[in-house]
Every structure is written in C-alpha cells, then in structure tokens.
Design a protein around this motif. Sequence first.
Motif, PDB file in Angstrom:
ATOM      1  N   ARG A 175      30.230  -3.756  15.247  1.00 17.59           N
ATOM      2  CA  ARG A 175      28.964  -3.446  14.550  1.00 17.59           C
ATOM      3  C   ARG A 175      27.958  -2.827  15.518  1.00 17.59           C
ATOM      4  O   ARG A 175      27.267  -1.872  15.175  1.00 17.59           O
ATOM      5  CB  ARG A 175      28.384  -4.706  13.919  1.00 17.59           C
ATOM      6  N   ALA A 176      27.861  -3.377  16.722  1.00 17.20           N
ATOM      7  CA  ALA A 176      26.938  -2.841  17.725  1.00 17.20           C
ATOM      8  C   ALA A 176      27.336  -1.420  18.114  1.00 17.20           C
ATOM      9  O   ALA A 176      26.476  -0.534  18.239  1.00 17.20           O
ATOM     10  CB  ALA A 176      26.908  -3.741  18.952  1.00 17.20           C
ATOM     11  N   GLY A 212      27.420   5.538  15.478  1.00 19.74           N
ATOM     12  CA  GLY A 212      27.684   6.062  14.140  1.00 19.74           C
ATOM     13  C   GLY A 212      28.670   5.203  13.381  1.00 19.74           C
ATOM     14  O   GLY A 212      29.513   4.530  13.967  1.00 19.74           O
ATOM     15  N   GLU A 213      28.558   5.239  12.087  1.00 20.89           N
ATOM     16  CA  GLU A 213      29.349   4.380  11.205  1.00 20.89           C
ATOM     17  C   GLU A 213      30.852   4.636  11.292  1.00 20.89           C
ATOM     18  O   GLU A 213      31.642   3.780  10.945  1.00 20.89           O
ATOM     19  CB  GLU A 213      28.848   4.574   9.771  1.00 20.89           C
ATOM     20  N   THR A 214      31.257   5.791  11.774  1.00 21.08           N
ATOM     21  CA  THR A 214      32.684   6.096  11.831  1.00 21.08           C
ATOM     22  C   THR A 214      33.335   5.725  13.163  1.00 21.08           C
ATOM     23  O   THR A 214      34.513   5.983  13.361  1.00 21.08           O
ATOM     24  CB  THR A 214      32.934   7.598  11.565  1.00 21.08           C
TER      25      THR A 214
END
Length: 156
Positions: free
Chosen positions: A122-123, A129-131
């Motif tokens: 998550r960090a 970026g989410e990917t």
Amino acid sequence: MRIWSLDPGYLDRQGLVACWRETLLAQAVLQGRTKGYMSHPQLVRFRAQADPVIAIGAYLQGVLSEASARGYRFDATKISSTGEQELMPVTTGQLLLEWDHLGAKLRTRSPLKAQQNLQALRALRASTGETAVPAAHPMMRVVPGGIEPWERAKPG
C-alpha cells in the motif's frame, strides 16, 4: 518447490528457510549432482541464462543477504558459484500471481507478516502509483507481461 520471484523480504521465517533449501536443491540439479526435480518448471528461467549455475548463485546470494539481515546464519559456502550475472527478467503478471500465492500462505501461517506485506505494498502504491507491483528478488528486473509460461500455479 517454489523459487520466489518476489523479494525475499516478503517471506516469513519458514518461507525464507524453505526458499534457501529448495534453491540449494535447484543448484544441485543445475550442476547435475541430483536426478530429482530435473524437469521442474521453475528451473526453465535459470537454464535460459548464459551460466545457469552463476544465475542460481546470484539468486541464493539474495536469499542469504535477507537471512543475514534478519540475524540468521545460513551457510554461504553452500553457494557453489558467484560472479557477474545480468538481471533476470520477471513479468509483472508473475509477481502478482506469486504475491497472491504467498499472501494465501501467510494469512494462515504468519498473519502478522501478511499484514506487514500488505502495508508495504500500500505504501509503495501510494508513493508510485496504483499499478505498482511488489518488489522482485534483487537479481531480477521487472518487465511488463502476464504469468510466465513455465508457471504451473493457477491464478486465484
């Protein structure tokens, strides 16, 4: 046998020890010192390297480094060959499959480590970026792509 493409830091104690032992077995296979596991699919990527024994040695060095950082005393003399090794490619799809596979193991065996890994990812995603995918073993470079052709585990 599971020779993880993921960074060894994601492994719990049992996983790190098992990875060390299984990779030592893979090293023996690549050196022709044992007949077991000769056609194991995960050895395909090491056999594709210019010098498979040096490649597996580089992999073992990464596992040894993580073990040493945790205060474990793995026997470095068991690594047969070391030397210059180009980073071995691993696909994003492979890393994500292994991430899910490891997560399932850790949720039952080491829930705290599973939670730590999720927080770390998550960090990473919050900063890059989410990917973003989980970190790969230090001797591997991440390339776009699906699950590796040699993989036998099923997604999900």
